[in-house]
Design a protein around this motif. Sequence first.
Motif: not given
Lengths: 367, 319
Positions: A314, A343, A340, A336, A318-319
């Motif tokens: 993470y 979701q 986040l 993201h 972004y992941t």
Amino acid sequence: MNNDFLVFDHVTKRFGALTAVDDVTLTINKGEFFSLLGPSGCGKTTLLRMLGGFERPDSGRIYLEGRDITDLPPDKRRVHTVFQNYALFPTMTIWDNIAFSLRLAKLPKAETEEKVDAILDMIQMTEHAWKYPDQLSGGQKQRVAIARALVDRPQVLLLDEPLAALDLKLRQHMLIELDAIHDQVGITFMYVTHDQGEAMSLSDRIAVINRGHVEQLDVPAKIYEAPSSRFVASFIGDTNFFEGTIESVEGDYCVIDVKGFPRIKAYNDKNLSTGQKVALSVRPEKIRVTKARPAPEKGASINVFPSVVQDIVYQGVYTKYWLDSADLRISALKPHSRFLLDQETITWNDPVFVWWHPDDAYMVEVR
Amino acid sequence: MMKMNPLRSRRAEWLVTLPSLLWLALFFAVPSVIVLAFTFHGHTPNGGVGEWSLSTWRELVDPDYPVIVWKTIRVSLEVTVWSIVLALPCAYAIARMGRRWRSVVAGAIMLPFWTSFVVRVFAWKTMLHPDGWLQACYLAFLRLRAWAFGWLPGCGGQVDPASSTILDSEAAVVLVSVYTFLPFAIMPLYTAAEKFDFALLEAARDLGAKNFYAFRKIFIPGIRQGLISAILMVFIPAIGSYVIPQMLGGTNCVLIGNKIFMRAIQNRNIPHASALATLMAVSVLIPIACAMWWRRSQSARDRKRLDAETARLMTGGAS
């Protein structure tokens, strides 16, 4: 003889058995921010040193504004270098460091003072003028090194990994500053780096160098999105490779048979025909990861494969996911852009679907 | 990290320093004071030290001494200049060599020290002998010069082998002194040059400097510390030089060291020799004091300049 601004004409340089630069031909435009990008030992620094006059090519010529400068010593060419470790003269003040080239050129005293003061102002170092280099921070030294090389307005400014010694935050700051300086002075910059991020964010054009030759010369976006080779694709950013054979061609698209990934559909940018072997590059950010099987978009078929999450990093923005599909490990980036926590979370060992659009892949190798 | 009691560490420091401190006190400070005290005594005819008096200092007013002191300083300066001029390119070259060659050459420079100093000076005496080959070369050179430039005023004349000997001349003393002290000049220069960042010379070349200009303006200031040590390492022993002028200078190059020997051993006048030694020590201390003063004034000047310039910019910015 040659109307181009700066030309490397079939330049080769060997060190013993090693060919550091192998028949390189390059044309650089006036005022351009040009980068030589490549892994360490690829020959980019040798190219720079030949332009600076510190190495002589074994064959080939270098032309600057139509003049053959190949055999000129460093002091006879108006090409200045910003060295990696700055190479500021420790026994001289900042002011004297910057005035060095002007004094050598025997400029009138008033003019020298005017020019040095002006460039000190530009790099916002006026208050440090009478300090010695070891009293400055890394970023300040960097700025002085640039000012010293720019003050007598060379034809080309060479920068040899100038940001390598700075920490990340400072590096990002200096990137912006370098860009601003380039815009301000309008001198041709030739920038050597192994950091693709630096090259991408600064350059008008990039030459990707590998094992002494130019792999690709293009604008940053082209280098990233349309890499000319497997090397370029993997050196600039992350990517996933899919190797297979063309099964069929349908209009602009083709279907590739990859072991474990039946029928990958891709845009046939190389105009291949059935039976040819190909390597496909798909960037992680082009691959999407969802728990639910995506609904097919109208008219187009997408590539969808079931997969299992192996690893997650993470990063806030972004992941990054590493997923196992058949025999391949795929990396994917999920930006993201929405909050986040609203979701559905994807976690380790979840069965998921990875999918991408056929237009988002690029063929990098044909055999 | 281990924490140390400041008091205990202070005591440890003292304990470590004490032996060398005692050594210096016993064998340097005390003898120096004794030598100084002797100068304020007369001498007895049988070589002893007489009553407290200023007679020794009064005897020192001999027109010979300023000449000898000046000659000693002049010869030492000459030796220093030649040593540095020869050592600089040598140190530069060694520092630029590959790591392996560097230690080989540095070792070769120290090699003469495996032989006794007196033996080496004796060897020079043989080499410079009027029947030796160096003398023959020198005479050949003189004859060649006379033949080629004899028609020029001041260069002509017959070469007289009897009056053109190298041995027993000031030239021989300078030559062998340079030979002896050269390693002492090379070593500090080489140590400084080894730490010197040679990329700076490339930077200077890049900015338009010729090779020699870069050497002069960047390399020399860059090894300033080593240069100062090298100068002192040659100049100080050269001033105290005794063996070389004694064996190679003959009567043409009597330096202060030889005079001290004469007064102490031949004339058996210890106070007089002590006074000369004091005179010599002072003339050795002067260059050191000068060097230290120069360094201090340099850094003070830089600080002052920085302060003044910053002040100027600050007020300039305010108005």
